[in-house]
Design a protein around this motif. Structure first.
Motif, PDB file in Angstrom:
ATOM      1  N   VAL A 291       0.821  -1.210   0.000  1.00  0.00           N
ATOM      2  CA  VAL A 291       0.000   0.000   0.000  1.00  0.00           C
ATOM      3  C   VAL A 291       0.858   1.265   0.000  1.00  0.00           C
ATOM      4  O   VAL A 291       0.671   2.152  -0.836  1.00  0.00           O
ATOM      5  CB  VAL A 291      -0.977   0.023   1.197  1.00  0.00           C
ATOM      6  CG1 VAL A 291      -1.847   1.286   1.165  1.00  0.00           C
ATOM      7  CG2 VAL A 291      -1.869  -1.217   1.184  1.00  0.00           C
ATOM      8  N   VAL A 292       1.801   1.363   0.925  1.00  0.00           N
ATOM      9  CA  VAL A 292       2.613   2.584   1.017  1.00  0.00           C
ATOM     10  C   VAL A 292       4.095   2.353   0.716  1.00  0.00           C
ATOM     11  O   VAL A 292       4.896   3.269   0.855  1.00  0.00           O
ATOM     12  CB  VAL A 292       2.475   3.247   2.413  1.00  0.00           C
ATOM     13  CG1 VAL A 292       1.113   3.862   2.576  1.00  0.00           C
ATOM     14  CG2 VAL A 292       2.771   2.245   3.521  1.00  0.00           C
ATOM     15  N   GLY A 293       4.457   1.125   0.336  1.00  0.00           N
ATOM     16  CA  GLY A 293       5.850   0.831   0.012  1.00  0.00           C
ATOM     17  C   GLY A 293       5.943  -0.210  -1.072  1.00  0.00           C
ATOM     18  O   GLY A 293       4.951  -0.519  -1.740  1.00  0.00           O
ATOM     19  N   LEU A 303      10.078   2.210   8.925  1.00  0.00           N
ATOM     20  CA  LEU A 303       9.547   3.523   9.274  1.00  0.00           C
ATOM     21  C   LEU A 303       8.220   3.410  10.025  1.00  0.00           C
ATOM     22  O   LEU A 303       7.988   4.116  11.019  1.00  0.00           O
ATOM     23  CB  LEU A 303       9.353   4.360   8.009  1.00  0.00           C
ATOM     24  CG  LEU A 303      10.626   4.914   7.348  1.00  0.00           C
ATOM     25  CD1 LEU A 303      10.282   5.580   6.020  1.00  0.00           C
ATOM     26  CD2 LEU A 303      11.321   5.904   8.274  1.00  0.00           C
ATOM     27  N   LEU A 304       7.351   2.539   9.545  1.00  0.00           N
ATOM     28  CA  LEU A 304       6.062   2.357  10.214  1.00  0.00           C
ATOM     29  C   LEU A 304       6.251   1.898  11.653  1.00  0.00           C
ATOM     30  O   LEU A 304       5.542   2.349  12.570  1.00  0.00           O
ATOM     31  CB  LEU A 304       5.211   1.344   9.452  1.00  0.00           C
ATOM     32  CG  LEU A 304       4.669   1.785   8.085  1.00  0.00           C
ATOM     33  CD1 LEU A 304       3.998   0.623   7.367  1.00  0.00           C
ATOM     34  CD2 LEU A 304       3.692   2.941   8.240  1.00  0.00           C
ATOM     35  N   ASN A 305       7.208   1.003  11.852  1.00  0.00           N
ATOM     36  CA  ASN A 305       7.450   0.488  13.193  1.00  0.00           C
ATOM     37  C   ASN A 305       8.209   1.478  14.066  1.00  0.00           C
ATOM     38  O   ASN A 305       7.858   1.700  15.225  1.00  0.00           O
ATOM     39  CB  ASN A 305       8.230  -0.828  13.113  1.00  0.00           C
ATOM     40  CG  ASN A 305       7.373  -1.979  12.641  1.00  0.00           C
ATOM     41  OD1 ASN A 305       6.197  -2.062  12.962  1.00  0.00           O
ATOM     42  ND2 ASN A 305       7.942  -2.864  11.847  1.00  0.00           N
ATOM     43  N   LEU A 353       2.201   7.951   3.358  1.00  0.00           N
ATOM     44  CA  LEU A 353       3.100   7.401   4.366  1.00  0.00           C
ATOM     45  C   LEU A 353       3.227   8.335   5.561  1.00  0.00           C
ATOM     46  O   LEU A 353       3.202   7.889   6.711  1.00  0.00           O
ATOM     47  CB  LEU A 353       4.473   7.123   3.754  1.00  0.00           C
ATOM     48  CG  LEU A 353       5.537   6.556   4.714  1.00  0.00           C
ATOM     49  CD1 LEU A 353       5.064   5.249   5.329  1.00  0.00           C
ATOM     50  CD2 LEU A 353       6.864   6.361   3.984  1.00  0.00           C
ATOM     51  N   SER A 354       3.343   9.635   5.317  1.00  0.00           N
ATOM     52  CA  SER A 354       3.495  10.579   6.428  1.00  0.00           C
ATOM     53  C   SER A 354       2.248  10.599   7.318  1.00  0.00           C
ATOM     54  O   SER A 354       2.349  10.642   8.549  1.00  0.00           O
ATOM     55  CB  SER A 354       3.778  11.988   5.890  1.00  0.00           C
ATOM     56  OG  SER A 354       2.715  12.439   5.064  1.00  0.00           O
ATOM     57  N   MET A 355       1.060  10.533   6.714  1.00  0.00           N
ATOM     58  CA  MET A 355      -0.177  10.518   7.494  1.00  0.00           C
ATOM     59  C   MET A 355      -0.342   9.187   8.245  1.00  0.00           C
ATOM     60  O   MET A 355      -0.833   9.150   9.369  1.00  0.00           O
ATOM     61  CB  MET A 355      -1.382  10.762   6.588  1.00  0.00           C
ATOM     62  CG  MET A 355      -1.464  12.166   5.998  1.00  0.00           C
ATOM     63  SD  MET A 355      -1.691  13.477   7.232  1.00  0.00           S
ATOM     64  CE  MET A 355       0.003  14.085   7.371  1.00  0.00           C
ATOM     65  N   VAL A 441      -7.438  -5.508  -2.512  1.00  0.00           N
ATOM     66  CA  VAL A 441      -6.432  -6.002  -1.570  1.00  0.00           C
ATOM     67  C   VAL A 441      -5.909  -4.856  -0.718  1.00  0.00           C
ATOM     68  O   VAL A 441      -5.780  -4.962   0.506  1.00  0.00           O
ATOM     69  CB  VAL A 441      -5.267  -6.686  -2.319  1.00  0.00           C
ATOM     70  CG1 VAL A 441      -4.121  -7.008  -1.355  1.00  0.00           C
ATOM     71  CG2 VAL A 441      -5.746  -7.955  -3.004  1.00  0.00           C
ATOM     72  N   GLN A 442      -5.615  -3.723  -1.349  1.00  0.00           N
ATOM     73  CA  GLN A 442      -5.069  -2.586  -0.624  1.00  0.00           C
ATOM     74  C   GLN A 442      -6.058  -2.027   0.400  1.00  0.00           C
ATOM     75  O   GLN A 442      -5.671  -1.672   1.519  1.00  0.00           O
ATOM     76  CB  GLN A 442      -4.638  -1.496  -1.608  1.00  0.00           C
ATOM     77  CG  GLN A 442      -3.474  -1.919  -2.503  1.00  0.00           C
ATOM     78  CD  GLN A 442      -3.001  -0.798  -3.412  1.00  0.00           C
ATOM     79  OE1 GLN A 442      -2.877   0.331  -2.982  1.00  0.00           O
ATOM     80  NE2 GLN A 442      -2.745  -1.120  -4.673  1.00  0.00           N
TER      81      GLN A 442
END
Length: 488
Positions: A291-293, A303-305, A353-355, A441-442
């Motif tokens: 989705v974002v990567g 980054l998410l973690n 990604l930032s949000m 899926v996303q």
């Protein structure tokens, strides 16, 4: 039921290294922090999205039986796990040894977990039927037997450590930090940045990594065994209460627990939250990849973690002062509202990604109490059960807790895998090449990552509005102590 006595553990070499009734740093940081942390790291690696990624992306089992195998196998296994948890709880309740009733099983579980963890990944792939049988057997050996033995015993060490709820809170903090912070840091940074790119779709590398993690888990159980002490067990072991607790039937224990509304509340909280959290954690790896990567890019999941959960680490430093100042109930309610806001914000901004990072940061603030304080609240509820029924139900309650952890993990995986199958997930090819996932899926992965946990925190917040045990606890504990003194 048979009494387990472990006479061989009476030798001095097996004695705890904690000699004092005072809780000091060696016990807090070696027995309740580092020991559980090493075992939790192994379980986090094999019990969540990484094992599922191995099944879907290395073994390509997501299409087996039209997706039903990976959807149903974890769920069915957890039904068996529920039975083994009840049995293990009764075994612990009927264990009487110089080393206590939980610590011996922690010692035994270490080597079993290491061997079973390796078997999870040493799967033969020459025949699909053999592969399915091996996966099913190894999955049940690890989760239904070896980890159940450890997890149930680990949970019960806290309420058996001391009756002083303030001192117990400090141990709960250390234990929660170990279970959550260390595995979180390793799986948030080291795994996606270095280990996942190293392992890729090479099965032999997955096995090597799990061998190392299995050895570390064995070391963790040794630390936990030697640097903990069951003070409550020692207090009642030579009194009539021991015999009473050993002869209380399972039916009576269930009745005793259900007589406490606070026990029922915290069990509902744990089931709802851990189920939705399991879905969220398992979805996040796929969310980061699709989705974002990009697939195993070594950056997005890190980054998410790291950023999204960065406050879980320092948050524990302020959590217990806040508990002391405002109380557990108020903290759960206020933070629960924050977590709900974070979850729905993530749903609305999932493709940025930032949000997404901002949403996860807000959510992590809101989930601090349920991450670090839940076991302490369960220990409080067990004191209320003892006050209501006249006997302790540690083993049965630990069985229920362990069942919740394992069953929700299976249900979470089943939910994820069924959703992947229904929405048309396409696994990477054997050479590592991949194609973009469909919009369906996303959206499913977005809901799994953000939506379900937001809904769980709505339920948690509502329940803790009514959870007012904390103010009553000192008087209940005084009455329990008075009953025991009168009985003697």
């Amino acid at each position: 039921m048979k009494t387990w006595r472990f006479e061989k553990l009476s030798k001095p070499v097996f004695n705890t290294r904690i000699k004092t009734d005072e809780i000091k740093n060696r016990e807090r940081w070696l027995g309740y922090f580092l020991g559980p942390a090493l075992v939790a790291t192994l379980n986090a690696a094999v019990g969540g999205s990484y094992l599922n990624s191995f099944y879907t992306d290395v073994l390509h089992l997501n299409g087996l039986a039209a997706g039903l195998f990976l959807s149903l196998m974890p769920v069915i296994s957890k039904i068996l796990d529920a039975v083994t948890n009840i049995v293990m709880g009764r075994i612990v309740d009927n264990t009487k040894s110089k080393q206590g009733k939980a610590r011996p099983w922690i010692l035994i579980s270490g080597p079993l977990m290491a061997v079973c963890a390796i078997l999870l990944f040493a799967v033969p792939t020459s025949n699909i039927a053999l592969t399915a049988i091996w996966v099913t057997c190894s999955y049940n050996l690890f989760f239904c037997i070896s980890y159940t033995m450890y997890n149930l015993s680990n949970v019960i060490t806290l309420p058996l450590s001391t009756r002083d709820n303030k001192k117990r809170d400090t141990l709960a903090m250390a234990q929660s930090m170990g279970i959550n912070m260390v595995p979180g840091a390793i799986l948030a940074v080291v795994y996606p940045s270095f280990i996942l790119p190293y392992m890729g779709v090479d099965q032999s590398r997955w096995i090597k990594v799990m061998m190392v993690m299995g050895l570390l888990a064995v070391f963790g159980t040794l630390l936990q065994y030697y640097f903990t002490k069951e003070r409550v067990t020692a207090e009642i072991q030579d009194t009539e209460e021991t015999e009473i607790n050993n002869t209380v039937s399972l039916k009576e224990q269930i009745k005793g627990c259900l007589s406490s509304k606070y026990w029922v509340m915290i069990i509902v909280v744990m089931f709802v939250y851990y189920l939705c959290h399991a879905i969220s954690v398992n979805s996040m790896l796929y969310y980061a990849n699709w989705v974002v990567g990009t697939y195993n890019d070594g950056v997005t999941l890190s980054l998410l973690n790291i950023i999204g959960q960065a406050l879980l680490g320092p948050g524990v430093i302020v959590m217990w002062p806040l508990v002391k100042k405002f109380g557990k109930q108020k903290l759960f309610v206020v933070c629960g509202v924050i977590a709900v806001i974070g979850g729905f914000f993530g749903m609305l901004n999932a493709y940025s990604l930032s949000m997404a990072l901002a949403a996860l940061t807000i959510r992590s603030i809101g989930t601090l109490p349920i991450t670090y304080v839940t076991l302490s609240v369960l220990a409080d509820a067990l004191d209320h059960v003892e006050w209501k029924s006249g006997y302790r139900c540690d083993g049965f309650s630990s069985s229920i807790y362990s069942i919740i952890i394992t069953v929700t993990a299976g249900l979470g995986l089943g939910f994820l895998n069924m959703g992947l199958s229904l929405t048309g997930y396409v696994a990477p090819a054997a050479d590592g090449s991949w194609v973009a996932q469909s919009d369906a899926v996303q959206k499913f992965l977005t809901f799994g990552t953000f939506g379900v946990e937001a809904l769980a925190m709505v339920v948690v917040t509502i329940i803790f509005v009514m959870f007012n045990l904390e103010k009553k606890l000192p008087d209940l504990q005084k009455e329990i102590k008075s009953r025991r003194n009168n009985a003697e």
